[in-house]
Design a protein around this motif. Sequence first.
Motif, PDB file in Angstrom:
ATOM      1  N   ASP A  26      59.605  80.828  38.936  1.00  0.00           N
ATOM      2  CA  ASP A  26      58.513  80.023  39.477  1.00  0.00           C
ATOM      3  C   ASP A  26      57.212  80.206  38.695  1.00  0.00           C
ATOM      4  O   ASP A  26      56.170  79.683  39.094  1.00  0.00           O
ATOM      5  N   LYS A  27      57.281  80.952  37.599  1.00  0.00           N
ATOM      6  CA  LYS A  27      56.152  81.160  36.677  1.00  0.00           C
ATOM      7  C   LYS A  27      55.006  81.950  37.299  1.00  0.00           C
ATOM      8  O   LYS A  27      53.921  82.015  36.729  1.00  0.00           O
ATOM      9  N   ARG A  28      55.223  82.574  38.447  1.00  0.00           N
ATOM     10  CA  ARG A  28      54.163  83.399  39.047  1.00  0.00           C
ATOM     11  C   ARG A  28      54.143  84.761  38.378  1.00  0.00           C
ATOM     12  O   ARG A  28      55.172  85.408  38.216  1.00  0.00           O
TER      13      ARG A  28
ATOM     14  N   CYS B 194      52.596  87.848  32.877  1.00  0.00           N
ATOM     15  CA  CYS B 194      52.274  86.460  33.252  1.00  0.00           C
ATOM     16  C   CYS B 194      53.098  85.420  32.514  1.00  0.00           C
ATOM     17  O   CYS B 194      53.014  84.231  32.818  1.00  0.00           O
TER      18      CYS B 194
END
Length: 558
Positions: free
Chosen positions: A156-158, A396
């Motif tokens: 989810d790219k979090r 990140c």
Amino acid sequence: MLLRPRQKLFVERSLRALAEHGNTLGVAPTGAGKTIMLSATVGEQIGSTAAKAAVLAHRDELTTQNRTKFRRVNPGISTSVVDATTKAWDGQVTFAMVPTLARAANLDAMPALDLLVVDEAHHVIADSYRRIIDQALKRNPVCRIYGVTATPNRGDKRGLRAVFSNVADQIRLGELIGSGHLVPPRTFVIDVGVQDELRKVPRAGDDFDMGAVARVMDTVPVTDAVIRHWRERACDRQTVVFCSTVAHAEHFAAAFQQAGVPAVLVTGDMPDAERRAMLAAYASGKAQVVVNVAVLTEGWDHSPTSCVVLLRPSSFKCTMIQMVGRGLRTVDPTEFPRVVKRDCIVLDFGTSSQIHGSLEQDVNLDLQPGTGEAPTKTCSSCEAEVPISVMECPICGHAFEPGGTEVTPLTDFVMTEIDLLRRSSFQWCDLFGDDAALVANGFNGWGGIFFLNGRWHAVGGGKGERTRLLAVGERLVCLAAADDWLNERETDESAHKSKAWLRQPPTDKQLIHLPLATRADLGMTRYQASALLTFQFNRHTIRSLVMAAGGSSLAEAA
């Protein structure tokens, strides 16, 4: 228990980062021994103190596995468990199930901790984990937070910045290939006439638009060409295929079946029972090919898999490495008899290799630990401190620029062999001077590697243990397996590689049991005599294991 040299370095860097920052993340892929390194770090951090620690996991089997391995690494440290049936904090280290501990009543009972460890640390941003972390810091503001994971970049790219400000160390796939703990990939970049179109595919968010990819790749001519190339290079190998969409995967699995190749399909929206049945058919060998869409990228392994087919590009190098990694595991010959795996063929029909370059570009295959601090750099996106070789920030997901270096296609993996004989904690003896049989002894076990009929065989035995075949194939893989066998059974005291008595002459008792031909060697040492006797006492068992693995006979050198 002993750690590999690279594992020791990982632990040292983790401890240093914890001391400096109060938190840190360690990244290590399958094959690195993540749980062993986690256990050693916790043991070093609290072992000689009265400090308390907790190790979090999100599944029962992980909690049990972590506790079992922790006890092997730290037999003198008491442990306890908090799960659905038991809620005990009396051990110095408590192994806790996150769904259980995150409940309010259980959190209230949690004592002040000095160290909180998160296995599979990419889950830390979930609410249940954050409640536990926040409570630990509330009870003890200087509680240190340590996370380990193989997959820091979430789907989810979090990012993980809210918990971790830095990365202590990151072990790369290339390092594990170079040390013999994974097999090398042999990659073929194949253009079936669509690469120009694939380069024009737009992005949807952070990744490529998979619908647009499917419109390029999901055609009968492309599918036929892919299967033809697969037949030429990998038709005898178990294969995992990564497609762009469910429809693409369905069409591709059907094409394999129509070509007479047993294939199964796995998708994310399948019922669990059906998915398990498909994977079981592949694991049993009833199916030669398993086709999927982003389901088997992580958390799944079938070690006999020795071909990976990429029918989709990836904007993230970590995703490409995860897909390739499904085929890099070495094979345990006791689990899969007669399966000899020397490498993994990667057939890349997309553009990932052109985008990201070779797997070995941004890894350190030299594996010389050196001294001093590990070099780092600061991520311009989240300002985390990360190892200098990282090309994607593990906190990140930011992609670093390659610094002007030319990116070349991923071709055959160029492996730098690490001299495990030199770096091992044990002294390996060349039994007969022809480099075809090597043995090392500990107090509790022994390991050996033997070359026959074009391949190596690793064998291990020990006190009260059945002698067993450890690996078959390349020399480096077999040496790593035998060395790990000894590491698991010995300690720093019993490794005795540098002890002076190793170089002393054989004892009279040893000489009595040695063959006449070897007694005449005036330069023989006590340790060499011990290795020869180990081989002599276990010769028939070794021969039987090697013959059962496909070797015809064991040289009668002894």
